[in-house]
Write a protein that holds these residues in place. Structure first.
Motif, PDB file in Angstrom:
ATOM      1  N   LEU A 110       0.800  -1.224   0.000  1.00 13.22           N
ATOM      2  CA  LEU A 110       0.000   0.000   0.000  1.00 13.22           C
ATOM      3  C   LEU A 110       0.838   1.282   0.000  1.00 13.22           C
ATOM      4  CD1 LEU A 110      -2.780   1.256   0.015  1.00 13.22           C
ATOM      5  CD2 LEU A 110      -2.867   0.975   2.495  1.00 13.22           C
ATOM      6  N   PRO A 111       1.838   1.436   0.903  1.00 13.30           N
ATOM      7  CA  PRO A 111       2.617   2.681   0.870  1.00 13.30           C
ATOM      8  C   PRO A 111       3.371   2.882  -0.436  1.00 13.30           C
ATOM      9  CG  PRO A 111       2.964   1.517   2.950  1.00 13.30           C
ATOM     10  CD  PRO A 111       2.243   0.582   2.044  1.00 13.30           C
ATOM     11  N   THR A 113       1.000   3.820  -3.150  1.00 14.62           N
ATOM     12  CA  THR A 113       0.574   5.203  -2.968  1.00 14.62           C
ATOM     13  C   THR A 113       1.634   6.179  -3.467  1.00 14.62           C
ATOM     14  OG1 THR A 113      -0.768   4.589  -1.040  1.00 14.62           O
ATOM     15  CG2 THR A 113      -0.196   6.913  -1.280  1.00 14.62           C
ATOM     16  N   THR A 172       1.962   5.899  -7.266  1.00  9.69           N
ATOM     17  CA  THR A 172       0.823   6.551  -7.911  1.00  9.69           C
ATOM     18  C   THR A 172       0.948   8.066  -7.818  1.00  9.69           C
ATOM     19  OG1 THR A 172      -0.589   4.671  -7.309  1.00  9.69           O
ATOM     20  CG2 THR A 172      -1.691   6.696  -7.985  1.00  9.69           C
ATOM     21  N   HIS A 173       1.413   8.556  -6.665  1.00 11.40           N
ATOM     22  CA  HIS A 173       1.603   9.990  -6.483  1.00 11.40           C
ATOM     23  C   HIS A 173       2.630  10.536  -7.472  1.00 11.40           C
ATOM     24  CE1 HIS A 173       3.262  13.626  -4.424  1.00 11.40           C
ATOM     25  NE2 HIS A 173       1.986  13.852  -4.222  1.00 11.40           N
ATOM     26  N   SER A 193      -3.943   9.694  -4.701  1.00  7.95           N
ATOM     27  CA  SER A 193      -3.094   8.508  -4.839  1.00  7.95           C
ATOM     28  C   SER A 193      -3.365   7.494  -3.741  1.00  7.95           C
ATOM     29  CB  SER A 193      -1.612   8.917  -4.826  1.00  7.95           C
ATOM     30  OG  SER A 193      -1.256   9.515  -3.597  1.00  7.95           O
ATOM     31  N   ASN A 194      -3.645   7.981  -2.532  1.00  7.22           N
ATOM     32  CA  ASN A 194      -3.967   7.074  -1.436  1.00  7.22           C
ATOM     33  C   ASN A 194      -5.282   6.341  -1.690  1.00  7.22           C
ATOM     34  OD1 ASN A 194      -5.574   6.875   1.452  1.00  7.22           O
ATOM     35  ND2 ASN A 194      -3.431   6.310   1.614  1.00  7.22           N
ATOM     36  N   ALA A 208      -4.850   3.640  -4.377  1.00  2.00           N
ATOM     37  CA  ALA A 208      -4.094   2.479  -3.908  1.00  2.00           C
ATOM     38  C   ALA A 208      -4.866   1.672  -2.867  1.00  2.00           C
ATOM     39  CB  ALA A 208      -2.755   2.939  -3.320  1.00  2.00           C
ATOM     40  N   THR A 209      -5.757   2.330  -2.117  1.00  2.00           N
ATOM     41  CA  THR A 209      -6.462   1.667  -1.020  1.00  2.00           C
ATOM     42  C   THR A 209      -7.585   0.754  -1.499  1.00  2.00           C
ATOM     43  OG1 THR A 209      -5.956   3.462   0.523  1.00  2.00           O
ATOM     44  CG2 THR A 209      -7.846   2.060   1.064  1.00  2.00           C
ATOM     45  N   GLY A 268      -8.084   8.558   4.719  1.00  2.17           N
ATOM     46  CA  GLY A 268      -6.873   8.514   3.916  1.00  2.17           C
ATOM     47  C   GLY A 268      -6.720   9.736   3.036  1.00  2.17           C
ATOM     48  N   GLN A 301      -3.284  11.402   4.029  1.00  3.83           N
ATOM     49  CA  GLN A 301      -2.203  11.313   3.052  1.00  3.83           C
ATOM     50  C   GLN A 301      -1.901  12.670   2.433  1.00  3.83           C
ATOM     51  OE1 GLN A 301      -0.466   8.609   2.594  1.00  3.83           O
ATOM     52  NE2 GLN A 301       0.858   9.314   0.924  1.00  3.83           N
TER      53      GLN A 301
END
Length: 347
Positions: free
Chosen positions: A220-221, A224, A227-228, A256-257, A260-261, A316, A320
């Motif tokens: 996940l991180p 994220t 994606t960011h 982005s969070n 991804a979540t 999030g 984030q």
């Protein structure tokens, strides 16, 4: 995360940004955890995010309920994110150094020729080996390793936080009448007391509840962050890639969070259910993630896997976005301070 700052400073800025963002949305975190914990109930008996928050605010002790477990969660957030960013940036710089020492030659050597003839260039840089940044696979592996290290160390504190967040949950005590005597008397437990209580009840295994779903959640991180970075490259002009405007940094970090979540959210739900410690008797039997997913689906359908998703996304989104914004501002402040100091010395 491609900055020139040392790993320690990047880790510090990331951890502080995460802690600030977490504090701002903590009541949402508590409400989301309670919604996730009540995924065991039939769908028509579960509260949505608005009703869960209203239920918390309607109590006489709503302040303590809204911020129950915040000490453990803040400590977990600081520790987890510091270790993650420190490990991530250290490994990233290590891979970059390796690429520097083992440059990749061009796939098709370019012969020197007068510029413009045959469409070829005579620039020497195009015929020299290339120094590359970590490729996407390397970035993914770096993120997984960093996540395993950070979550593995901070997981016991995260488990304590979940237990404290669901204490005195009236919806849960209605579901399990025996839970009232077990949890209501523990609402004044400190972090250390909760640690001892979990260890006495379930041993070291109880402190590391939810470790199995945590393993894939280490994606996940990195997803994220990747994606960011991708959104910045796709949306912003090149001149803003290194220093995006504050509003853009917040919005892209939040977006982005969320992106991804969503695909990994069922694992987040399983992790919280494992950490809650509410499964007793037959339900306490060790089962794998796949069997847990099947049980949840049989109990309430596919939609049950996304219980509490709205709270997770809102939390999030803010958390984030604030983290990326604070991290960026701290790093920019440090760079300016170093630059000012350098000018003062040379003057």
């Amino acid at each position: 995360m491609n900055t020139t700052l040392p790993p320690f400073l990047q880790a510090t800025s990331g951890a502080l940004g995460s802690a600030v963002g977490n504090a701002l949305v903590y009541p949402l975190d508590v409400a989301t955890t309670r919604m996730q914990n009540n995924a065991r109930r039939p769908h028509y008996e579960r509260l949505n995010l608005r009703d869960t928050l209203s239920h918390l605010l309607s109590k006489k002790t709503y302040i303590s309920d809204l911020y129950s477990g915040i000490e453990a969660d803040t400590l977990s957030t600081l520790l987890s994110n510091f270790i993650y960013f420190y490990t991530y940036t250290s490994l990233q710089k290590g891979v970059h150094i390796w690429h520097t020492r083992h440059p990749v030659p061009p796939s098709q050597p370019i012969s020197a020729s007068p510029a413009g003839i045959g469409g070829l260039s005579s620039k020497a840089s195009e015929s020299l080996p290339r120094v590359t940044q970590p490729n996407p696979l390397e970035e993914l592996l770096i993120g997984v390793i960093s996540g395993l290290v950070s979550k593995g160390i901070s997981l016991p504190i995260s488990t304590i936080c979940v237990r404290q967040q669901i204490e005195n949950d009236q919806d849960e005590t209605n579901l399990n009448p025996n839970a009232k005597s077990t949890y209501n008397n523990n609402n004044k437990r400190s972090l250390v007391d909760s640690l001892r209580a979990i260890y006495a009840e379930q041993g070291i295994e109880g402190l590391f509840s939810g470790f199995t779903p945590t393993i894939p959640l280490t994606l996940l991180p990195s997803l994220t962050l990747y994606t960011h970075s991708l959104l910045i490259r796709l949306i912003l002009p090149k001149r803003y890639h290194k220093n995006p405007p504050a509003v853009v940094t917040f919005l892209l970090g939040a977006l982005s969070n969320a992106l991804a979540t969503i695909p990994l959210y069922p694992l987040v739900l399983i992790k919280v259910l494992s950490q809650s410690g509410r499964d007793k008797g037959k339900d306490a039997k060790k089962i794998g993630m796949l069997e847990t997913l099947v049980r949840i689906i049989r109990r309430g359908g596919i939609r049950t896997l996304y219980t509490g998703l709205e709270g997770q996304l809102v939390k999030g989104f803010v958390q984030q976005g604030v983290m990326m914004l604070v991290k960026q501002r701290i790093e920019q402040g440090i760079v300016k301070a170093y630059a000012s100091r350098g000018r003062a010395v040379t003057a």
